[in-house]
Design a protein around this motif. Structure first.
Motif, mmCIF file in Angstrom:
data_model
loop_
_atom_site.group_PDB
_atom_site.id
_atom_site.type_symbol
_atom_site.label_atom_id
_atom_site.label_comp_id
_atom_site.label_asym_id
_atom_site.label_seq_id
_atom_site.Cartn_x
_atom_site.Cartn_y
_atom_site.Cartn_z
ATOM 1 N N UNK A 105 -24.411 -40.561 -29.225
ATOM 2 C CA UNK A 105 -24.623 -41.255 -30.495
ATOM 3 C C UNK A 105 -23.260 -41.605 -31.082
ATOM 4 N N UNK A 106 -23.033 -42.890 -31.364
ATOM 5 C CA UNK A 106 -21.756 -43.311 -31.903
ATOM 6 C C UNK A 106 -21.937 -43.866 -33.310
ATOM 7 N N UNK A 107 -21.089 -43.410 -34.208
ATOM 8 C CA UNK A 107 -21.073 -43.900 -35.585
ATOM 9 C C UNK A 107 -19.785 -44.679 -35.816
ATOM 10 N N UNK A 108 -19.864 -45.709 -36.627
ATOM 11 C CA UNK A 108 -18.660 -46.482 -36.932
ATOM 12 C C UNK A 108 -17.535 -45.497 -37.252
ATOM 13 N N UNK A 109 -16.371 -45.607 -36.575
ATOM 14 C CA UNK A 109 -15.374 -44.527 -36.623
ATOM 15 C C UNK A 109 -14.802 -44.234 -38.001
ATOM 16 N N UNK A 110 -14.658 -45.247 -38.862
ATOM 17 C CA UNK A 110 -14.158 -44.981 -40.211
ATOM 18 C C UNK A 110 -15.178 -44.171 -41.009
ATOM 19 N N UNK A 111 -16.449 -44.540 -40.911
ATOM 20 C CA UNK A 111 -17.500 -43.793 -41.600
ATOM 21 C C UNK A 111 -17.598 -42.375 -41.051
ATOM 22 N N UNK A 112 -17.434 -42.230 -39.735
ATOM 23 C CA UNK A 112 -17.503 -40.915 -39.129
ATOM 24 C C UNK A 112 -16.378 -40.023 -39.646
ATOM 25 N N UNK A 113 -15.159 -40.571 -39.681
ATOM 26 C CA UNK A 113 -14.010 -39.798 -40.155
ATOM 27 C C UNK A 113 -14.190 -39.382 -41.609
ATOM 28 N N UNK A 114 -14.711 -40.287 -42.429
ATOM 29 C CA UNK A 114 -14.949 -39.979 -43.838
ATOM 30 C C UNK A 114 -15.940 -38.834 -43.978
ATOM 31 N N UNK A 115 -17.025 -38.871 -43.228
ATOM 32 C CA UNK A 115 -18.027 -37.814 -43.287
ATOM 33 C C UNK A 115 -17.469 -36.493 -42.774
ATOM 34 N N UNK A 116 -16.699 -36.556 -41.696
ATOM 35 C CA UNK A 116 -16.069 -35.362 -41.119
ATOM 36 C C UNK A 116 -15.131 -34.725 -42.144
ATOM 37 N N UNK A 117 -14.308 -35.548 -42.777
ATOM 38 C CA UNK A 117 -13.356 -35.044 -43.764
ATOM 39 C C UNK A 117 -14.080 -34.399 -44.942
ATOM 40 N N UNK A 225 -19.052 -42.565 -51.985
ATOM 41 C CA UNK A 225 -18.263 -43.422 -51.087
ATOM 42 C C UNK A 225 -16.970 -43.851 -51.772
ATOM 43 N N UNK A 226 -15.915 -44.083 -51.000
ATOM 44 C CA UNK A 226 -14.651 -44.518 -51.605
ATOM 45 C C UNK A 226 -14.759 -45.947 -52.129
ATOM 46 N N UNK A 227 -13.761 -46.341 -52.887
ATOM 47 C CA UNK A 227 -13.716 -47.710 -53.395
ATOM 48 C C UNK A 227 -13.660 -48.697 -52.234
ATOM 49 N N UNK A 228 -14.073 -49.931 -52.509
ATOM 50 C CA UNK A 228 -14.121 -50.936 -51.454
ATOM 51 C C UNK A 228 -12.800 -51.130 -50.753
ATOM 52 N N UNK A 229 -11.686 -51.160 -51.515
ATOM 53 C CA UNK A 229 -10.381 -51.356 -50.875
ATOM 54 C C UNK A 229 -10.027 -50.181 -49.970
ATOM 55 N N UNK A 230 -10.425 -48.963 -50.370
ATOM 56 C CA UNK A 230 -10.118 -47.783 -49.557
ATOM 57 C C UNK A 230 -10.899 -47.814 -48.245
ATOM 58 N N UNK A 231 -12.148 -48.263 -48.309
ATOM 59 C CA UNK A 231 -12.940 -48.343 -47.084
ATOM 60 C C UNK A 231 -12.404 -49.434 -46.174
ATOM 61 N N UNK A 232 -11.932 -50.522 -46.753
ATOM 62 C CA UNK A 232 -11.334 -51.586 -45.930
ATOM 63 C C UNK A 232 -10.071 -51.081 -45.241
ATOM 64 N N UNK A 233 -9.269 -50.299 -45.979
ATOM 65 C CA UNK A 233 -8.068 -49.721 -45.371
ATOM 66 C C UNK A 233 -8.447 -48.770 -44.242
ATOM 67 N N UNK A 234 -9.472 -47.965 -44.461
ATOM 68 C CA UNK A 234 -9.878 -47.003 -43.451
ATOM 69 C C UNK A 234 -10.370 -47.718 -42.191
ATOM 70 N N UNK A 235 -11.124 -48.782 -42.362
ATOM 71 C CA UNK A 235 -11.578 -49.535 -41.189
ATOM 72 C C UNK A 235 -10.398 -50.200 -40.486
ATOM 73 N N UNK A 236 -9.421 -50.652 -41.254
ATOM 74 C CA UNK A 236 -8.210 -51.207 -40.644
ATOM 75 C C UNK A 236 -7.508 -50.145 -39.819
ATOM 76 N N UNK A 237 -7.479 -48.916 -40.305
ATOM 77 C CA UNK A 237 -6.808 -47.821 -39.605
ATOM 78 C C UNK A 237 -7.438 -47.608 -38.224
#
Length: 255
Positions: A105-117, A225-237
């Motif tokens: 099962x794969x979750x979008x990696x930014x969302x996964x990292x956020x949940x893990x953290x 959930x984080x602010x929109x800009x923070x989630x965009x940064x996380x997906x960029x990461x």
């Protein structure tokens, strides 16, 4: 009854952590033909005291206590997300049962990292904000690649590493034929659990649950959930991990 020569474990839900493995394990364990450990995660092949000299019979003896003895005729599996992460664990499982079927099962990696953290913060095991934890990850994991202890940084702080799905699938497919691997997406499991469970059942060779079977949510996240800009940064990461997954395995979270 299974033939005595066959390994006890016939399938694994091998990852990814925070990707819906608990939900899928619960749904499959409700199937009369399938049986998972009473605690969901067996942690058999990633145990700190795992002995590379163990034979399948030794591993089976260790596994037996994990399961309900009243379900001895069912197809037995394990659901431990760490299994997919570590190449040595993948190799152990392949040696134990070359015919092992893997459900991933794969979750979008930014969302996964956020949940893990969030999970690690709630457990009191993470003091840094996610952006800093990601920057520090390389140094925190240094020297711990083969550390299977329960407090290992590999288990607690591998926020980016656990989202490097292309590498993990590359390793898995070096040990297991593609026909023995079923990749599902966490967002699909949330949107249509019945379809994902039916797909997993077909993959395991058992009939799907009847129409109308309920699939209640399991471990729904309760963090803001984080602010929109923070989630965009996380997906960029995680842009390199996402591109590699799409290029090498045809899995695109934007599709």
């Amino acid at each position: 009854m299974r033939p005595s020569a066959e390994p006890l474990l016939r399938f694994v839900i091998g990852g990814a952590q925070k990707g819906g493995t608990s939900a899928l394990a619960r749904y499959l364990d409700a199937h009369p033909a399938l049986c998972l450990p009473t605690g969901k995660e067996g942690h058999v092949f990633d145990a700190p005291d795992f002995d590379e000299a163990w034979l399948p019979a030794d591993i089976d003896a260790r596994c037996t206590a994990l399961f309900d003895p009243a379900r001895a005729d069912a197809l037995h599996g394990d659901a431990t997300p760490f299994y997919l992460l570590h190449p040595r664990v993948v190799a152990r499982i392949a040696r134990y049962n070359p015919a092992m079927r893997w459900i991933v099962l794969l979750r979008e990696p930014a969302e996964r990292a956020l949940s893990h953290h969030h999970m690690e913060r709630s457990r009191g095991r993470e003091r840094w904000p996610l952006w800093l934890a990601l920057l520090l990850e390389r140094w925190r994991l240094a020297g711990h690649h083969d550390d299977f202890s329960r407090s290992s940084p590999m288990r607690r702080h591998a926020y980016r590493l656990r989202g490097d799905y292309a590498r993990q699938l590359d390793v898995l497919l070096q040990h297991v034929p593609r026909a023995q691997v079923l990749v599902l997406r966490s967002d699909h499991l949330r949107a249509d659990p019945g379809a994902c469970v039916a797909s997993a059942c077909r993959f395991l060779g058992v009939p799907p649950p009847p129409p109308g079977t309920p699939y209640p949510p399991v471990f729904v996240g309760d963090y803001t959930p984080p602010a929109g800009w923070a989630m965009r940064w996380l997906r960029w990461w995680f842009r390199r991990e996402r591109r590699a997954l799409a290029r090498r395995h045809g899995i695109d979270f934007d599709a």
